[in-house]
Write an enzyme that holds these catalytic residues in place. Structure first.
Site, PDB file in Angstrom:
ATOM      1  N   HIS A   1       0.829  -1.204   0.000  1.00  0.00           N
ATOM      2  CA  HIS A   1       0.000   0.000   0.000  1.00  0.00           C
ATOM      3  C   HIS A   1       0.874   1.269   0.000  1.00  0.00           C
ATOM      4  CE1 HIS A   1      -3.651   2.350   1.090  1.00  0.00           C
ATOM      5  NE2 HIS A   1      -2.748   3.130   1.639  1.00  0.00           N
TER       6      HIS A   1
ATOM      7  N   GLU B   1       1.179   3.917  -3.175  1.00  0.00           N
ATOM      8  CA  GLU B   1       0.703   5.300  -3.004  1.00  0.00           C
ATOM      9  C   GLU B   1       1.799   6.318  -3.321  1.00  0.00           C
ATOM     10  OE1 GLU B   1      -2.249   6.601  -2.497  1.00  0.00           O
ATOM     11  OE2 GLU B   1      -3.220   4.644  -2.435  1.00  0.00           O
TER      12      GLU B   1
ATOM     13  N   LYS C   1       2.785   6.265  -7.088  1.00  0.00           N
ATOM     14  CA  LYS C   1       1.732   6.891  -7.888  1.00  0.00           C
ATOM     15  C   LYS C   1       1.883   8.414  -7.844  1.00  0.00           C
ATOM     16  CE  LYS C   1      -2.256   6.214  -6.271  1.00  0.00           C
ATOM     17  NZ  LYS C   1      -3.569   6.335  -5.837  1.00  0.00           N
ATOM     18  N   ASN C   2       2.156   8.936  -6.647  1.00  0.00           N
ATOM     19  CA  ASN C   2       2.352  10.384  -6.509  1.00  0.00           C
ATOM     20  C   ASN C   2       3.514  10.849  -7.372  1.00  0.00           C
ATOM     21  OD1 ASN C   2       0.307  10.726  -4.692  1.00  0.00           O
ATOM     22  ND2 ASN C   2       1.609  10.763  -2.883  1.00  0.00           N
TER      23      ASN C   2
END
Ligand code: ATP
Length: 422
Positions: free
Chosen positions: A290, A294, A297-298
């Site tokens: 996770h 995250e 992706k940013n």
């Protein structure tokens, strides 16, 4: 008609909320579950049938005392009722009728099989005054009882208990999205752009507590259902040999895929991985995936938006993984233009995002979590930091405005720090 808590139930909840929660460490969870016999699982269920109601009760109390009318929002009340209902189900579950011999065996297991668990240390993410729950209390979290031959009532009870937990876990799946709706509702009604510090710290506490509750529940369900066919490196949902490189490769692939899909790219910006060979440690792979997904992706989003989706080549994002004695650190370095220094505190607040159109959370929205396509809720960083801190790690962000961002994900490999509970 939606379920509503009764007066006497609310009184019982208040009583439970006067007890502190008991923090458990990753190491203890693994020691507890190494050989889950029927007796061990039963004792685990006894521990949980006290510990979960205490944790749920604290949340109900807090949801009832939120500042500035936030607790009046219908979504927040809905969440409070889920917590109260789960509290009721656990505390009212019938205990099996056991003969004296069995009760004695459960209470006083033979010395050799009743090993003491290792001690906890304070979680570094707790403030100095915070009770980390890792002191005297944690003795309640007993070690395993190896011997077998337990009466069938015990195994039956274990199954029922685990099924009840599955139901509760499902009921609470939409909590994050529903609280987010409540915050949106509040921001609209009060005409606020951002949430203030007291609501921010409530959300941190609330989501951190949720991670802990789901960890205990998920671990218990996995131990109960795995007891016949256990994967060699797994104890419940904890992997004793979590392979960092494999998880990073998978997260890179997923983040690139989502990025290609979102921006209609033929080839997403490249990511280069530097990771020591065969680096493994004890962790919950789901949590690590996770956090990696995250943050990656940013970075990819920042790189595409900085350089333009029509570019054929983008600067490469680097993922560097280092192994220390205390921590495994993952650095994600991108050239996505960075973040202005004044905006850095905002990236840790819930609902802060620079995505123009936050995806609408309609009332029927029932996803289990934010499985956001690319971005848009502003939950990615704050929730990832809670996951990191939950097991004694941290997430830090350093940016060079005009160039790029470095995210440091510290994972504590000693695994003895207690859950940060308040
Ligand atoms: N690597 C980065 N480079 C530049 N800006 C970033 C980076 N990481 C985060 N940000 C900024 O911080 C904001 C908040 O990030 P966060 O991950 O919390 O939410 P989000 O990505 O907008 O939405 P989601 O909840 O879907 O993750 C982003 O909208 C972006 O403006």
């Amino acid at each position: 008609m939606a379920w509503k808590p009764s007066e006497p139930l609310m009184k019982r909840i208040s009583h439970y909320a006067s007890f502190p929660p008991t923090g458990v460490s990753l190491r203890q969870m693994v020691q507890f579950g190494e050989k889950p016999s029927t007796g061990t699982l039963f004792r685990a269920s006894q521990f949980l049938s006290e510990e979960l109601p205490v944790r749920l009760a604290h949340r109900v109390e807090e949801l009832n005392k939120l500042p500035d009318g936030l607790g009046d929002m219908s979504s927040i009340q809905k969440v409070r009722d889920w917590y109260a209902q789960s509290f009721e189900e656990i505390t009212e579950m019938a205990k099996p009728d056991l003969d004296k011999g069995t009760r004695d065996r459960l209470l006083n297991p033979p010395k050799k099989s009743n090993q003491k668990l290792s001690n906890n240390v304070r979680n570094p993410s707790m403030n100095k005054n915070g009770d980390n729950g890792g002191g005297v209390n944690s003795r309640r979290y007993f070690a395993a009882i190896d011997d077998d031959n337990w009466p069938p009532e015990l195994a039956d009870h274990n199954k029922k208990f685990s099924r009840m937990l599955e139901n509760i876990k499902r009921r609470h799946d939409p909590v994050v999205t529903t609280v987010a709706q409540g915050i949106n509702e509040y921001k609209r009604k009060r005409q606020r752009m951002q949430i203030d510090a007291s609501i921010q710290s409530f959300l941190d506490r609330f989501y951190m507590s949720r991670i802990g509750i789901r960890m205990l529940i998920g671990q218990h369900i996995a131990l109960t259902t795995q007891s016949n066919h256990r994967h060699p490196n797994y104890v419940g949902i904890i992997c004793t040999k979590t392979n960092v490189r494999e998880l990073a490769e998978e997260a890179i692939e997923n983040a690139r895929f989502v990025c290609e899909d979102h921006y209609g790219l033929f080839d997403a910006p490249k990511v280069q991985l530097f990771c020591p060979k065969d680096l493994t440690f004890m962790y919950v792979p789901g949590h690590l995936s996770h956090m990696l997904f995250e943050t990656l992706k940013n970075s990819l989003r920042a790189v595409v938006e900085r350089h333009g989706a029509e570019k054929e080549e983008f600067p490469i994002t680097k993922v560097i993984i280092a192994e220390g004695k205390e921590d495994i650190t993952i650095k994600i370095s991108d050239e996505g233009g960075g973040i202005a220094r004044s905006a850095i505190p905002l990236v840790w607040t819930y609902m802060y995002t620079t995505v123009d159109a936050t995806p609408e959370l309609d009332p029927g929205f029932n996803a289990s979590d934010f499985k956001a396509p690319m971005a848009g809720f502003g939950y990615g960083l704050p929730i990832s930091r809670l996951y990191a801190r939950y097991f004694g790690g941290d997430l830090k962000l350093i940016s060079m405005e005009g160039y790029g961002t470095d995210v440091y994900l510290h994972l504590n490999r000693l695994s003895s720090s207690s859950e940060p509970l308040q």
